[in-house]
Write an enzyme that holds these catalytic residues in place. Structure first.
Site, mmCIF file in Angstrom:
data_model
loop_
_atom_site.group_PDB
_atom_site.id
_atom_site.type_symbol
_atom_site.label_atom_id
_atom_site.label_comp_id
_atom_site.label_asym_id
_atom_site.label_seq_id
_atom_site.Cartn_x
_atom_site.Cartn_y
_atom_site.Cartn_z
ATOM 1 N N TYR A 184 0.851 -1.190 0.000
ATOM 2 C CA TYR A 184 0.000 0.000 0.000
ATOM 3 C C TYR A 184 0.886 1.239 0.000
ATOM 4 O O TYR A 184 1.981 1.203 -0.539
ATOM 5 C CB TYR A 184 -1.003 -0.039 1.171
ATOM 6 C CG TYR A 184 -2.165 0.869 0.872
ATOM 7 C CD1 TYR A 184 -2.986 0.624 -0.229
ATOM 8 C CD2 TYR A 184 -2.417 2.007 1.625
ATOM 9 C CE1 TYR A 184 -4.019 1.483 -0.558
ATOM 10 C CE2 TYR A 184 -3.457 2.862 1.310
ATOM 11 C CZ TYR A 184 -4.252 2.598 0.213
ATOM 12 O OH TYR A 184 -5.260 3.451 -0.115
ATOM 13 N N ARG A 237 -8.953 11.171 -7.816
ATOM 14 C CA ARG A 237 -8.056 11.803 -6.844
ATOM 15 C C ARG A 237 -7.292 10.716 -6.111
ATOM 16 O O ARG A 237 -7.545 10.411 -4.953
ATOM 17 C CB ARG A 237 -8.857 12.663 -5.853
ATOM 18 C CG ARG A 237 -8.000 13.578 -4.989
ATOM 19 C CD ARG A 237 -8.721 13.996 -3.738
ATOM 20 N NE ARG A 237 -9.078 12.851 -2.902
ATOM 21 C CZ ARG A 237 -8.241 12.268 -2.044
ATOM 22 N NH1 ARG A 237 -6.989 12.683 -1.938
ATOM 23 N NH2 ARG A 237 -8.650 11.236 -1.313
ATOM 24 N N LYS A 255 -6.261 -1.899 -0.917
ATOM 25 C CA LYS A 255 -7.106 -1.775 0.274
ATOM 26 C C LYS A 255 -7.695 -3.121 0.676
ATOM 27 O O LYS A 255 -7.736 -3.473 1.864
ATOM 28 C CB LYS A 255 -8.242 -0.787 0.003
ATOM 29 C CG LYS A 255 -7.818 0.670 -0.016
ATOM 30 C CD LYS A 255 -7.776 1.249 1.381
ATOM 31 C CE LYS A 255 -7.439 2.737 1.337
ATOM 32 N NZ LYS A 255 -7.418 3.363 2.652
ATOM 33 N N GLU A 327 -13.495 5.217 -2.378
ATOM 34 C CA GLU A 327 -12.065 5.461 -2.224
ATOM 35 C C GLU A 327 -11.552 6.406 -3.313
ATOM 36 O O GLU A 327 -11.747 6.176 -4.507
ATOM 37 C CB GLU A 327 -11.314 4.134 -2.305
ATOM 38 C CG GLU A 327 -9.868 4.212 -1.876
ATOM 39 C CD GLU A 327 -9.705 4.493 -0.388
ATOM 40 O OE1 GLU A 327 -8.707 5.135 -0.013
ATOM 41 O OE2 GLU A 327 -10.568 4.076 0.405
ATOM 42 N N ASP A 328 -10.918 7.492 -2.885
ATOM 43 C CA ASP A 328 -10.213 8.411 -3.786
ATOM 44 C C ASP A 328 -11.102 9.002 -4.882
ATOM 45 O O ASP A 328 -10.700 9.127 -6.039
ATOM 46 C CB ASP A 328 -8.988 7.715 -4.389
ATOM 47 C CG ASP A 328 -7.865 7.554 -3.368
ATOM 48 O OD1 ASP A 328 -7.996 8.099 -2.265
ATOM 49 O OD2 ASP A 328 -6.870 6.877 -3.659
ATOM 50 N N ASP A 350 -13.343 6.120 3.203
ATOM 51 C CA ASP A 350 -12.138 6.039 4.020
ATOM 52 C C ASP A 350 -11.396 7.373 4.055
ATOM 53 O O ASP A 350 -10.787 7.722 5.062
ATOM 54 C CB ASP A 350 -11.220 4.941 3.477
ATOM 55 C CG ASP A 350 -10.093 4.608 4.433
ATOM 56 O OD1 ASP A 350 -10.362 4.542 5.653
ATOM 57 O OD2 ASP A 350 -8.960 4.424 3.972
ATOM 58 N N ASP A 351 -11.436 8.127 2.959
ATOM 59 C CA ASP A 351 -10.731 9.412 2.916
ATOM 60 C C ASP A 351 -11.354 10.420 3.878
ATOM 61 O O ASP A 351 -10.652 11.240 4.463
ATOM 62 C CB ASP A 351 -10.750 9.968 1.496
ATOM 63 C CG ASP A 351 -10.168 8.996 0.494
ATOM 64 O OD1 ASP A 351 -8.993 8.616 0.667
ATOM 65 O OD2 ASP A 351 -10.876 8.592 -0.440
ATOM 66 N N ASN A 492 -0.353 11.883 1.556
ATOM 67 C CA ASN A 492 0.336 10.764 0.909
ATOM 68 C C ASN A 492 0.485 11.031 -0.585
ATOM 69 O O ASN A 492 -0.288 11.783 -1.164
ATOM 70 C CB ASN A 492 -0.475 9.469 1.100
ATOM 71 C CG ASN A 492 -0.417 8.962 2.528
ATOM 72 O OD1 ASN A 492 0.628 8.947 3.149
ATOM 73 N ND2 ASN A 492 -1.560 8.556 3.056
#
Length: 636
Positions: A184, A237, A255, A327-328, A350-351, A492
């Protein structure tokens, strides 16, 4: 059923043979052998037949003149067809030792026992030695350490996952602190950037605009049917790297590997999904190795319709209790999707929520060892996107819970800086809706260092995605205001981190309490060696997911996120804090995940959102018993 090439096949199969074509293949042990001729049996929908009977059937329909060199008959019509003539990609096969070795779910490599080699026709397909799984782990770790480039290590791990699933997870679980940065962040960021070049085999489901109206059909193409967790991205993103389009698939794959390794969710219950609506990344559109749609991103109604079809199809195919992790996604879509589907589906971002929970856990740990309470602190964020506002909201909720203050009041302790400066009430009309709760009365401030001096925060948190924005002046200002400044540099991958551990410790004369999103090595300052904490979402989402699944929760509630944060903070010891750690060591991650799962499940039962009744008496032990084991099973 007719075969393609009339030159090689004289007609269709006779009825008596047509009905025995296999629709599924089973690994047959010695008990499944036909006693008369020793051929393997095959499972079919209507009946079974021996290989001899099937060969007899073929003899009636195969033209003997269709043989190719070596005497192998062209049963499929492929060798005698011209290159532009369509052929049917069918095959009649019997599961054998060789197919078992090629099945990542069941392959054990050289760890097959002598008895298993006899029972499953592996004699001669493997060298004679038999080794343990522990020795396999030692060998693979040695091989991976030979690579100097992190991306090469990532590719080696992904290749192992495709060859021997249990060995992959055994290796990852036993060496999680070393290998987590490989499977990851930060390495997965580079893997996504180069995903088109390194892509070799399907690891999840790709749903594109071409599939509109057929999304349910696409989902049903995935071989596993008992799915419990989906991680989905549209690639707009990816980490701090921007729009990577279809190449964002590396994120759901990574993930879900962690859901299994850290949270114990069965690999077969995990489904990575990428929604491909195009990309605005010109570099990718011009890249000959790009694997996604070569068009600009769809927006508005076209985008919303595809996402809605996906969400509807997921519930229709997998049921009410399927966990969908967003996610993202870009900020505007991330908040809209969470708001739209949060009341109808079991969804989690999660973000926004995972990052918030893990950061809150670190802050609770810091308060426990430094003294004081969150209500006594002043918070300043650099970055007001989904991560920043998500963390800010959860902190405000926790302070409200601790003090019984109204949420509107606790929000006033938290200030955010975006690309235009401090978010203040004079900017209210121009702000995006998710920033408006954070617009407080204050004169405009443009620069971060001026905001630090004006607000005088005790805690500085970076979620900007912009590297090196916590400058020496900013850190020194924090150190001048606080004896123990708390600095979280969360963006990150490592290249986008607001500052490094070395910079935070050096510029604060070793007084900073530091945590980051990506890992940093221990740093020696003076007589002290500081071990930077990593506010990694992997502390939270695997345990949260396990808790939701084992309780049969139908919705995610904010109180579950608070419970997860408090459970994580409860695992930090004084010994950890003395080393500078705000989080427990990752080597204990499965124990940590079990405790988080237990607290989340308890909250689900308390809120009436759980459907698996009655609740287990000991939720921690039950969580541990639910976890997937990567140990090899003995085959009959």
């Amino acid at each position: 059923m007719r075969l393609n090439n009339p030159a090689s096949i004289s007609g269709s199969f006779p009825d008596k043979h047509r009905r025995i074509l296999p629709t599924r293949v089973v690994v047959a042990g010695s008990s499944n052998r036909d006693k008369s001729n020793g051929s393997l049996l095959m499972a079919t929908d209507e009946s079974t037949a021996t290989l001899k009977e099937m060969r007899d059937g073929y003899a009636e329909v195969v033209d003997p003149k269709s043989g190719v060199s070596g005497g192998v008959q062209d049963v499929y019509g492929e060798d005698t067809a011209t290159e532009d003539q369509p052929v049917t990609p069918w095959s009649v096969s019997v599961a054998s030792g060789y197919s078992l070795l090629r099945d990542p779910h069941h392959n054990k490599g050289l760890a097959f026992s002598e008895k298993e080699r006899n029972s499953h026709y592996l004699r001669g397909l493997l060298p004679p030695t038999v080794i343990s799984q522990e020795l396999q782990v030692k060998k693979m770790l040695h091989n991976i350490r030979q690579y100097q480039v992190p991306l090469q290590k990532y590719m080696a791990m992904m290749d192992l996952q495709e060859r021997n699933q249990k060995l992959f997870y055994k290796l990852l679980i036993d060496n999680v602190e070393e290998l987590l940065p490989i499977v990851y962040t930060p390495t997965v960021g580079e893997a996504c950037q180069k995903y088109g070049s390194i892509y070799s085999r399907p690891q999840g489901v790709f749903i594109s605009l071409k599939d509109k109206g057929k999304v349910l059909e696409v989902l049903r193409n995935w071989p596993e049917k008992n799915i419990q967790v989906i991680v989905v991205t549209d690639g707009e993103r990816i980490l701090g790297l921007g729009d990577l389009g279809c190449h964002g698939m590396g994120i759901p794959v990574g993930k879900l590997s962690l859901y299994t390794a850290l949270g114990g969710i069965r690999p077969s219950a995990c489904l990575p999904v990428t929604i491909d609506v195009g990309t605005n990344n010109e570099k990718l559109l011009d890249d000959e190795f790009y694997i996604g749609l070569r068009q600009k991103r769809a927006i508005g109604q076209e985008y919303a319709e595809l996402l809605h079809e996906f969400m509807t199809a997921v519930k229709q195919n997998y049921g009410e209790r399927i966990l969908i992790q967003f996610e993202d996604f870009a900020n505007h879509n991330a908040f809209d999707l969470l708001e739209k589907y949060g009341t109808t589906h079991l969804v989690f971002n999660d973000d926004i929520q995972g990052t918030a929970s893990v950061v809150l856990a670190g802050l609770i740990s810091a308060m426990k060892f430094l003294g004081g309470s969150l209500a006594d602190q002043r918070f300043l964020f650099l970055g007001a996107g989904e991560a920043g506002t998500g963390i800010a909201e959860l902190i405000a909720l926790e302070i409200s819970k601790q003090t019984n203050m109204p949420l509107e009041e606790t929000r006033k302790k938290i200030w955010l800086v975006d690309s235009k400066g401090l978010i203040v009430s004079s900017r209210l009309e121009s702000l995006q809706h998710f920033k408006k709760p954070w617009a407080h009365e204050h004169e405009p401030v443009k620069e971060l260092v001026d905001a630090v001096n004006a607000i005088k925060p005790t805690i500085l948190i970076g979620t900007s995605g912009q590297g090196r924005t916590f400058t020496k002046e900013v850190v020194e200002a924090m150190a001048s205001l606080n004896e123990k400044p708390i600095i979280f540099s969360l963006s990150n991958p490592t290249s986008q981190s607001e500052c490094t551990a070395e910079e935070a410790y050096t510029w604060s004369q070793g007084r900073a309490i530091f945590a980051s999103g990506s890992p940093f090595d221990p740093f020696e300052y003076g007589d002290n060696v500081f071990v930077p904490g990593q506010a990694n979402n992997a502390y939270i989402f695997p345990g949260l997911g396990l808790g939701l699944i084992m309780s049969g929760a139908i919705r995610v509630h904010d109180d579950m996120l608070l419970a997860a944060a408090e459970a994580l903070a409860g695992q930090v010891t004084q010994e950890n804090f003395d080393k500078g750690l705000l989080y427990p060591p990752f080597k204990n991650i499965r124990k940590i995940s079990a405790h988080i799962a237990a607290e989340v499940a308890a909250k689900a039962y308390e809120l009436g959102l759980a459907t698996r009744l009655p609740p287990p008496k000991d939720l921690v032990k039950y969580a541990e018993s639910c976890m997937y084991s990567p140990a090899y099973r003995t085959y009959r």
